[in-house]
Design an enzyme around this catalytic site. Sequence first.
Site, PDB file in Angstrom:
ATOM      1  N   ASP A   1       0.745  -1.591  -0.118  1.00  0.00           N
ATOM      2  CA  ASP A   1      -0.185   0.238  -0.297  1.00  0.00           C
ATOM      3  C   ASP A   1       1.099   1.366   0.583  1.00  0.00           C
ATOM      4  OD1 ASP A   1      -2.570   1.016   0.506  1.00  0.00           O
ATOM      5  OD2 ASP A   1      -1.750   2.413   2.208  1.00  0.00           O
TER       6      ASP A   1
ATOM      7  N   TYR B   1       2.504  10.442  -0.724  1.00  0.00           N
ATOM      8  CA  TYR B   1       4.477  10.327   0.052  1.00  0.00           C
ATOM      9  C   TYR B   1       5.569  10.452  -0.441  1.00  0.00           C
ATOM     10  CZ  TYR B   1       0.734   7.000   2.343  1.00  0.00           C
ATOM     11  OH  TYR B   1      -0.226   6.415   2.908  1.00  0.00           O
TER      12      TYR B   1
ATOM     13  N   GLN C   1      -9.770   2.378   4.600  1.00  0.00           N
ATOM     14  CA  GLN C   1      -8.489   2.666   4.741  1.00  0.00           C
ATOM     15  C   GLN C   1      -8.752   3.447   6.081  1.00  0.00           C
ATOM     16  OE1 GLN C   1      -3.702   3.082   4.812  1.00  0.00           O
ATOM     17  NE2 GLN C   1      -5.193   1.879   2.708  1.00  0.00           N
TER      18      GLN C   1
ATOM     19  N   GLY D   1       4.559  -0.577   7.971  1.00  0.00           N
ATOM     20  CA  GLY D   1       5.305  -0.036   8.211  1.00  0.00           C
ATOM     21  C   GLY D   1       7.027  -0.361   8.637  1.00  0.00           C
TER      22      GLY D   1
ATOM     23  N   ASN E   1       6.671  -7.933  13.295  1.00  0.00           N
ATOM     24  CA  ASN E   1       5.136  -7.540  12.783  1.00  0.00           C
ATOM     25  C   ASN E   1       4.896  -9.067  11.683  1.00  0.00           C
ATOM     26  OD1 ASN E   1       5.980  -3.718  12.014  1.00  0.00           O
ATOM     27  ND2 ASN E   1       5.779  -5.396  13.817  1.00  0.00           N
TER      28      ASN E   1
END
Length: 327
Positions: free
Chosen positions: A49, A54, A176, A283, A293
């Site tokens: 994603d 960004y 989201q 992230g 994670n």
Amino acid sequence: MESRRLGRSGLDISAIAYGNWLTHGGQVEEDAAHACVRAALDAGITTFDTADVYAGTRAESVLGRALAGQRREGLEVFTKVYWPTGPGHNDRGLSRKHITESCHASLRRLQTDYVDLYQAHRYDSTVPLEETMTAFADLVRAGKVLYVGVSEWNAEEIAAGAALARDLGVQLISNQPQYSMLWRVIEDEVVPTSEKEGLSQIVWSPLAQGVLTGKYLPGQQPPADSRGGHAEAGGSMRRFLRDDVLTRVQDLKPIAGDLGLSMAQLAIAWVLQNPNVAAAIIGATRPEQVQDNAAAAGVTLDADILARIDEVLGDIVERDPAKTSRG
């Protein structure tokens, strides 16, 4: 890696998605970004994603280079449109012009012919919803977008968008939002509406931007090499860097320890217990973070663990639906 169905579509995605907000093109160098993407792929993550805004469009380019050479059919690549990407008055928002031009630019940066999910990064009250949804539908019919989603829309906006999408013969399949143990504003209105309309949540900041890892201690400055200590990245997480919050987060450590989980794994597993959550976006600045994670996928937290977490966090949890993000 566990996979989950996204909304009422036929699309399966990895329960852990890799996102590059604040990292690629900004907080970490390109070699480190590529190493994190490789670690994600090695962990079985197939969902990536990003967004046009960004790092001033650089994040999409970094991700495109990092995924070059991978089998495209084995990936789900998501991006978003809304925030300004240039100096012009049409370089922002959800007009037909900006949606169409931004999609083409994203495809070039991502080095792909299509994106699996194209998301409205916020709701645009200055543009007729019919114009926005028609532009998305046209991109779907052109084969440049497979599915349509939104980000941080409230329940009323989701219901209206889903109805228009149905009228146009396309599917609105996801939202989201920010969601974590500490930030639960979607639970009372957005989640029930999404379930009714056939959308899943793809949640960002399941670690409350790192606070739920337990590395930030009450009464102490954030570590210099952490997100909280980074001048730009840390600005968006100040609401969580309060001593009352940090003290309660430290009290979660025995729960994670009893389960043999890291604090990050506990936090990510917690959001994945919500049946309307299809994926948690992580992230990372280091491959080891990705590996840790990703191990949260498939972890089940039983009812007494969830109750213990609620007891520890108490009244520091934010639940107000009116705080669905506009910023």
